[in-house]
Design a protein around this motif. Structure first.
Motif, mmCIF file in Angstrom:
data_model
loop_
_atom_site.group_PDB
_atom_site.id
_atom_site.type_symbol
_atom_site.label_atom_id
_atom_site.label_comp_id
_atom_site.label_asym_id
_atom_site.label_seq_id
_atom_site.Cartn_x
_atom_site.Cartn_y
_atom_site.Cartn_z
ATOM 1 N N GLY A 80 35.890 38.445 43.080
ATOM 2 C CA GLY A 80 37.049 39.264 43.442
ATOM 3 C C GLY A 80 37.027 40.594 42.703
ATOM 4 O O GLY A 80 37.246 41.661 43.301
ATOM 5 N N ASP B 297 34.353 42.861 44.034
ATOM 6 C CA ASP B 297 34.705 43.393 45.348
ATOM 7 C C ASP B 297 35.724 44.535 45.228
ATOM 8 O O ASP B 297 35.611 45.553 45.916
ATOM 9 C CB ASP B 297 35.272 42.294 46.245
ATOM 10 C CG ASP B 297 35.408 42.778 47.672
ATOM 11 O OD1 ASP B 297 34.401 42.725 48.401
ATOM 12 O OD2 ASP B 297 36.506 43.260 48.041
ATOM 13 N N THR C 241 42.817 41.743 38.786
ATOM 14 C CA THR C 241 42.339 41.186 40.061
ATOM 15 C C THR C 241 42.618 39.684 40.181
ATOM 16 O O THR C 241 42.594 39.134 41.273
ATOM 17 C CB THR C 241 40.817 41.415 40.190
ATOM 18 O OG1 THR C 241 40.512 42.698 39.681
ATOM 19 C CG2 THR C 241 40.368 41.328 41.624
ATOM 20 N N MET D 106 44.722 38.124 42.903
ATOM 21 C CA MET D 106 44.185 37.950 44.261
ATOM 22 C C MET D 106 42.983 37.003 44.274
ATOM 23 O O MET D 106 42.824 36.230 45.217
ATOM 24 C CB MET D 106 43.766 39.298 44.850
ATOM 25 C CG MET D 106 44.909 40.279 45.013
ATOM 26 S SD MET D 106 44.474 41.685 46.060
ATOM 27 C CE MET D 106 43.033 42.328 45.243
ATOM 28 N N SER D 107 42.144 37.072 43.235
ATOM 29 C CA SER D 107 40.946 36.214 43.274
ATOM 30 C C SER D 107 41.356 34.733 43.297
ATOM 31 O O SER D 107 40.659 33.913 43.889
ATOM 32 C CB SER D 107 39.996 36.529 42.126
ATOM 33 O OG SER D 107 40.622 36.355 40.885
ATOM 34 N N TYR E 159 40.529 35.952 47.430
ATOM 35 C CA TYR E 159 40.040 37.299 47.678
ATOM 36 C C TYR E 159 38.637 37.415 47.077
ATOM 37 O O TYR E 159 38.432 36.885 45.998
ATOM 38 C CB TYR E 159 40.991 38.322 47.024
ATOM 39 C CG TYR E 159 40.480 39.743 47.028
ATOM 40 C CD1 TYR E 159 40.697 40.575 48.116
ATOM 41 C CD2 TYR E 159 39.746 40.229 45.941
ATOM 42 C CE1 TYR E 159 40.195 41.878 48.116
ATOM 43 C CE2 TYR E 159 39.245 41.521 45.943
ATOM 44 C CZ TYR E 159 39.474 42.337 47.028
ATOM 45 O OH TYR E 159 38.974 43.610 47.038
ATOM 46 N N PRO E 160 37.671 38.057 47.679
ATOM 47 C CA PRO E 160 37.752 38.937 48.839
ATOM 48 C C PRO E 160 37.740 38.252 50.203
ATOM 49 O O PRO E 160 37.849 38.934 51.221
ATOM 50 C CB PRO E 160 36.509 39.804 48.682
ATOM 51 C CG PRO E 160 35.538 38.967 47.950
ATOM 52 C CD PRO E 160 36.330 38.085 47.055
ATOM 53 N N GLU E 161 37.591 36.931 50.245
ATOM 54 C CA GLU E 161 37.630 36.286 51.574
ATOM 55 C C GLU E 161 39.053 36.396 52.120
ATOM 56 O O GLU E 161 40.015 36.397 51.351
ATOM 57 C CB GLU E 161 37.282 34.789 51.497
ATOM 58 C CG GLU E 161 36.023 34.390 50.765
ATOM 59 C CD GLU E 161 34.774 35.162 51.153
ATOM 60 O OE1 GLU E 161 34.646 35.536 52.340
ATOM 61 O OE2 GLU E 161 33.955 35.416 50.268
ATOM 62 N N THR E 162 39.155 36.428 53.440
ATOM 63 C CA THR E 162 40.509 36.406 54.008
ATOM 64 C C THR E 162 40.920 34.950 54.203
ATOM 65 O O THR E 162 40.906 34.420 55.310
ATOM 66 C CB THR E 162 40.565 37.144 55.362
ATOM 67 O OG1 THR E 162 39.363 36.824 56.059
ATOM 68 C CG2 THR E 162 40.709 38.618 55.216
ATOM 69 N N MET F 11 45.333 33.837 50.978
ATOM 70 C CA MET F 11 45.504 35.299 50.927
ATOM 71 C C MET F 11 46.508 35.728 51.992
ATOM 72 O O MET F 11 47.422 36.501 51.723
ATOM 73 C CB MET F 11 44.161 36.019 51.160
ATOM 74 C CG MET F 11 43.442 36.555 49.943
ATOM 75 S SD MET F 11 44.427 37.408 48.688
ATOM 76 C CE MET F 11 44.293 39.120 49.121
ATOM 77 N N TRP G 52 49.689 36.702 49.751
ATOM 78 C CA TRP G 52 49.591 38.089 49.306
ATOM 79 C C TRP G 52 50.375 38.974 50.249
ATOM 80 O O TRP G 52 50.280 38.771 51.446
ATOM 81 C CB TRP G 52 48.120 38.568 49.202
ATOM 82 C CG TRP G 52 48.090 39.864 48.451
ATOM 83 C CD1 TRP G 52 47.985 41.123 48.968
ATOM 84 C CD2 TRP G 52 48.271 40.008 47.044
ATOM 85 N NE1 TRP G 52 48.083 42.048 47.966
ATOM 86 C CE2 TRP G 52 48.271 41.399 46.771
ATOM 87 C CE3 TRP G 52 48.456 39.106 45.974
ATOM 88 C CZ2 TRP G 52 48.429 41.906 45.473
ATOM 89 C CZ3 TRP G 52 48.605 39.607 44.707
ATOM 90 C CH2 TRP G 52 48.585 41.000 44.474
ATOM 91 N N ILE H 83 44.893 47.990 49.806
ATOM 92 C CA ILE H 83 45.435 46.621 49.812
ATOM 93 C C ILE H 83 46.942 46.692 49.550
ATOM 94 O O ILE H 83 47.407 47.560 48.806
ATOM 95 C CB ILE H 83 44.745 45.773 48.710
ATOM 96 C CG1 ILE H 83 43.242 45.689 48.981
ATOM 97 C CG2 ILE H 83 45.354 44.380 48.629
ATOM 98 C CD1 ILE H 83 42.432 45.042 47.882
#
Ligand code: MSP
Length: 512
Positions: free
Chosen positions: A104, A107, A230, A233-234, A238-241, A245, A249, A277
């Protein structure tokens, strides 16, 4: 009541030292909030974890003569076990040395770089390892960081994030989101800071290795705050949708201490805007715990270990005191005497005694049975007794307190209600009715138990074990211990009861 989502996070804790009362507090506040929302029907995600990279941790590991990974594994374990001991209901525990987190952070870096917001230059200026923060000359106070931490002069190659370009966008965002930072006066400090001008931010370091390497330039490690932020989100993938997420988020609340509001209310939104984002909805900033009026620090030797307190006085006593004593947002002082006096006078004398004496009277005088009533009899009781009307209106009061982060007032309101019930008992004097009118005595005792049901369900987020025990004693089924059930429709059913045992022991005030 609703199926809304609620995502709340604690800051992730530096693993340079063991947890203490301050770090326990941030997590506890989030736990109360998360539990409250769950009981209110929300789909909740509650995240906590540890911040394991950077110079401070690197130096602490060296001092301990340990390999940094071995060192952080040990300390992170202490946080996890303290949170278990404290009955913290987090859904996840993120560690910044985990691969899911590194992905994450990398990314986010790549996005910032691809969008043209990162450039290579040289940093020369002040740095505080304790705060993991860069300071300008003007920010220093008598040669130290505003926090009182030592600073050192550093000169090194560094990547920069073009923070200065985000000043106007941030101010616009603040304008459009007047509740972005709570409390308001801390928001004003942030706004003034941003208005006074932002300098580009150094976002990599080269003088040590303990961090996430900068993509394509591994002489550098990513600045620990960019790495750490980060995590919010990680942990959702994240970074996958991922489903998480899209479901959770942007976060509803990032709970932080006042010392780290700046990182969350300025840097984090700027990084996110630059990466394209969505921004979190709110940064909630609390005050600090002092010990008998003094700042808590290792060098003063006055660090309070929550595990020891729990061991001596009980978990819910500690949870209660921490939420009750501090006026949320402000600093508060831990003192032995106020601790003992609150748990004695509020938990033991007010709540404990009320439950104990009511159940004892029922056990002794009502054939060891909670009286049983029909639906229509219950409706009549609710019409007849104002105290039951009060009980039905308690939830709205408490909900609005919690939504405004007035945890101490929420507890105060519950206590005021308990006072009213105690007055009701004294006034109705069931011990007198016992001879004169036993049916009426049953009714009075029953009405009291109904009110106990209400406030005990509302106490679950604060003192889950003790509230659970009370509800066990009065026979409220486990699946009816949510706010939806704060209604006469779910009244306590008649049943046999055991001889009640006290929930909150009294402690010796002299010993304090
Ligand atoms: N690692 C950073 C946060 C990164 S979040 C992306 C950090 N860690 S910390 O361990 O130093 O602090 C974590 C939290 O504990 C902060 O919110 C801080 O305010 C809080 N507290 C530390 N000492 C405290 C008290 N004495 N009282 C109350 N909270 C205090 O900062």
């Amino acid at each position: 009541m609703s199926n809304e989502r609620f995502y709340v996070t604690t800051p992730i804790y530096y693993v340079n030292a063991s947890p203490h009362i301050g770090t326990a507090y941030t997590t506890l506040v989030c736990d109360v909030l998360a539990r409250f929302k769950r009981l209110n029907g929300y789909d909740v995600k509650f995240l906590t974890g540890t911040d394991e990279h950077g110079q401070k941790i690197d130096q602490s590991a060296q001092k301990a003569g340990k390999d940094p990974q071995e060192f952080v594994d040990e300390v992170a374990e202490k946080f996890e076990s303290l949170f278990k001991l404290m009955n913290i209901s987090n859904d996840d525990f993120i560690r910044t040395t985990q691969d899911r987190h590194k992905k994450g952070a990398i990314d986010l870096w790549n996005r910032l770089e691809e969008n043209g917001h990162i450039y290579l230059d040289k940093y020369s200026g002040w740095y505080s390892v304790r705060d993991e923060s860069f300071y300008s000359e003007e920010e220093l106070v008598e040669g130290k960081a505003p926090s009182g931490a030592e600073v050192e002069w550093i000169e090194e190659d560094s990547y920069f994030f073009n923070l200065s370009k985000w000043q106007d966008k941030l101010l616009e965002f603040y304008e459009e989101n007047p509740d972005f930072v709570y409390p308001k006066y801390r928001f004003n400090e942030i706004i003034n800071f941003v208005k006074s001008g932002l300098r580009d931010l150094s976002v990599s370091r080269v003088s040590f290795k303990w961090g996430i390497p900068v993509p394509q330039d591994d002489k550098h490690v990513i600045y620990v705050w960019l790495d750490a932020l980060t995590n919010y989100m990680s942990a959702l993938g994240y970074p996958e949708t991922t489903d998480d997420m899209s479901k959770f988020w942007p976060a509803d609340v990032h709970m932080v201490g006042k010392d780290i509001t700046k990182f969350h209310a300025i840097y984090w939104p700027a990084f996110l805007m630059a990466a394209g984002i969505e921004l979190p909805k709110q940064i909630v900033s609390h005050g600090w715990w002092l010990n008998e009026g003094e700042k808590i620090s290792k060098s003063l030797g006055n660090v309070i270990d929550p595990a020891k307190l729990i061991d001596e006085f009980g978990l819910d006593q500690v949870r209660y005191y921490m939420m009750r004593e501090i006026s949320f947002g402000n600093d508060g002082s831990f003192s032995n005497s106020s601790f003992i006096s609150r748990i004695n006078s509020e938990l033991s004398n007010k709540i404990g005694n009320l439950v104990q004496r009511t159940l004892s009277m029922i056990h002794k005088n009502c054939d060891q049975k909670i009286p049983g009533y029909s639906d229509s009899e219950i409706s009549a009781l609710y019409k007849k007794h104002d105290i039951l009307k009060e009980a039905s209106s308690l939830f709205n009061k408490i909900e609005s307190r919690i939504n405004q982060y007035q945890f101490h007032h929420a507890l105060e309101d519950i206590l005021l209600f308990v006072d009213q019930i105690n007055i009701f008992v004294d006034h109705m004097a069931p011990w007198v009715l016992k001879k004169e009118d036993p049916k009426k005595m049953e009714e009075v005792l029953y009405v009291v138990l109904e009110t106990v049901r209400y406030f005990s369900i509302l106490l679950i987020p604060f003192i889950p074990d003790a509230a659970g025990k009370i509800l066990d004693n009065i026979g409220v089924p486990k699946d009816e211990r949510r706010f939806k059930f704060l209604d006469k429709e779910y009244y306590i059913k008649g049943r046999s009861i055991e001889k009640p045992v006290g929930i909150f022991p009294r402690f010796n005030e002299e010993k304090a």
